[in-house]
Design a protein around this motif. Sequence first.
Motif, PDB file in Angstrom:
ATOM      1  N   ASP A 186      51.079  51.316  -1.712  1.00  0.00           N
ATOM      2  CA  ASP A 186      50.567  49.959  -1.968  1.00  0.00           C
ATOM      3  C   ASP A 186      51.675  48.910  -1.892  1.00  0.00           C
ATOM      4  OD1 ASP A 186      51.910  50.743  -4.234  1.00  0.00           O
ATOM      5  OD2 ASP A 186      50.458  49.892  -5.640  1.00  0.00           O
ATOM      6  N   VAL A 187      52.740  49.233  -1.178  1.00  0.00           N
ATOM      7  CA  VAL A 187      53.883  48.311  -1.097  1.00  0.00           C
ATOM      8  C   VAL A 187      54.119  47.931   0.360  1.00  0.00           C
ATOM      9  CG1 VAL A 187      56.410  48.209  -1.342  1.00  0.00           C
ATOM     10  CG2 VAL A 187      55.020  49.246  -3.155  1.00  0.00           C
ATOM     11  N   GLU A 188      54.465  46.662   0.571  1.00  0.00           N
ATOM     12  CA  GLU A 188      54.927  46.267   1.899  1.00  0.00           C
ATOM     13  C   GLU A 188      56.400  45.928   1.764  1.00  0.00           C
ATOM     14  OE1 GLU A 188      52.536  43.264   3.950  1.00  0.00           O
ATOM     15  OE2 GLU A 188      50.859  43.905   2.679  1.00  0.00           O
ATOM     16  N   HIS A 189      57.256  46.748   2.365  1.00  0.00           N
ATOM     17  CA  HIS A 189      58.691  46.456   2.299  1.00  0.00           C
ATOM     18  C   HIS A 189      58.987  45.160   3.045  1.00  0.00           C
ATOM     19  CE1 HIS A 189      59.350  50.390   0.748  1.00  0.00           C
ATOM     20  NE2 HIS A 189      59.283  51.052   1.873  1.00  0.00           N
ATOM     21  N   ASP A 190      59.913  44.359   2.501  1.00  0.00           N
ATOM     22  CA  ASP A 190      60.443  43.268   3.310  1.00  0.00           C
ATOM     23  C   ASP A 190      61.208  43.903   4.463  1.00  0.00           C
ATOM     24  OD1 ASP A 190      59.496  41.239   1.741  1.00  0.00           O
ATOM     25  OD2 ASP A 190      61.284  41.141   0.472  1.00  0.00           O
ATOM     26  N   ASP A 191      61.273  43.188   5.553  1.00  0.00           N
ATOM     27  CA  ASP A 191      62.026  43.623   6.716  1.00  0.00           C
ATOM     28  C   ASP A 191      63.459  43.989   6.292  1.00  0.00           C
ATOM     29  OD1 ASP A 191      62.729  43.588   9.581  1.00  0.00           O
ATOM     30  OD2 ASP A 191      63.910  41.846   8.942  1.00  0.00           O
TER      31      ASP A 191
END
Length: 410
Positions: A186-191
């Motif tokens: 459920d996480v979107e890593h920052d670039d």
Amino acid sequence: MQLQFLGGAEEVGRSAILVNDSLLLDYGMLTGNPPQFPVGSVDPDAVVVSHGHLDHVGTVPALLSGDDWPAVHWTPPTYELALTLARDTLKLHGGTYDCPFTETHIRRMTQQSEPHAYGETFEAADHEVTFYNAGHIPGSAHVLVDDGETRLLYTADFHTDDQRLVAGTTDRPDADVVICESTYSDVEHDDRATVEERFVESVRTTIWEGGTVVVPAFAIGRTQEILMVLDAHDIDCYVDGMGTRVLKMLRNYPDYVRDAAALKRAKSNARIVSGRDGQRRRIARQNSVIVTTSGMLSGGPAMTYIPEIRQDPTNKICLTGYQVEGTPGRELVERGRCELNGGVVPVAARAEMYDFSAHADKHGLRAFLTDYEDAPVFVNHGDRCAAFADELRADGYDASAPAVGAVVDV
Ligand SMILES: [Zn+2]
């Protein structure tokens, strides 16, 4: 094919899956007080280990008791990391219930070790097994198991994006059944480039202001990644703790890192602290950057550095990974205080978090699984396995999240 989930299901830690009652995939330890081990008693014919992190390999030496020892299959770096971790566990907890093995068991690990390269198919407990690069840490593998009727892909921990230390996973072997990790479902890593930029900018600012930066980092993977980031941006640093041993060991495995020359440069750029507390206190008083274990401030040389730097707000603590609930690192980020050597103390030095994750995020996991839309998917290794399985089912997958102790036939 029968699968028994002995640990690492609906949780992170003590990963262990028994295939057809004979082939064991991973045998980890859930660190905590007290630590937890996989459930049940197993007597496998062979063990296959996905990678050298404690939660996947920590309990393997305990399998080598009695007279009949299983062969242990892994990549060469995983074998070395397993030895390092086992010796560390023995040093910290030897002779207590927290360490279910002795020096004798660790020696047997060397006797029973059968290292394999990526892509090489080998036989283990009458199964054909192949490792594929999982892009998580050096030597980490997806494990493909074929019992003659069913092909199982155990993803274990993986990353789909490149890190400086290792390139992301690209292999997608054909499989009939998948066991998939879900750490960051459920996480979107920052670039990664953005995270690096923010981290480097913050470290530089503190150095310009005359402060000291302590960078707590896990020993395996993260310490080396951070040293490569600092070197790439021409920032001098010290390195301390178990990560230095891993750094030296990785020199012997250039094929298992993304850029061996860059890792070598990072090693030359970092001054290795030999380990006396007097030296550590002197370094902490300098205008310096110190990369050290442990990653969540639960031990290691960080316990010497943090008390030295904590009272000055010019100083900084840059945490480099997820901080588990209940750890001193989490307490520091959320409440600006830290449990140090038995007492809770306020910390005036600024604490910051940087997501240098070695796991695929929500998008990475979904992109990986698009190659396995027709296969039953068992979700494990996460805090929200059931929720991720629900999301997959809503999109047409045959997905489920078995509990610890579950037995399934596929
Ligand atoms: Zn791992």
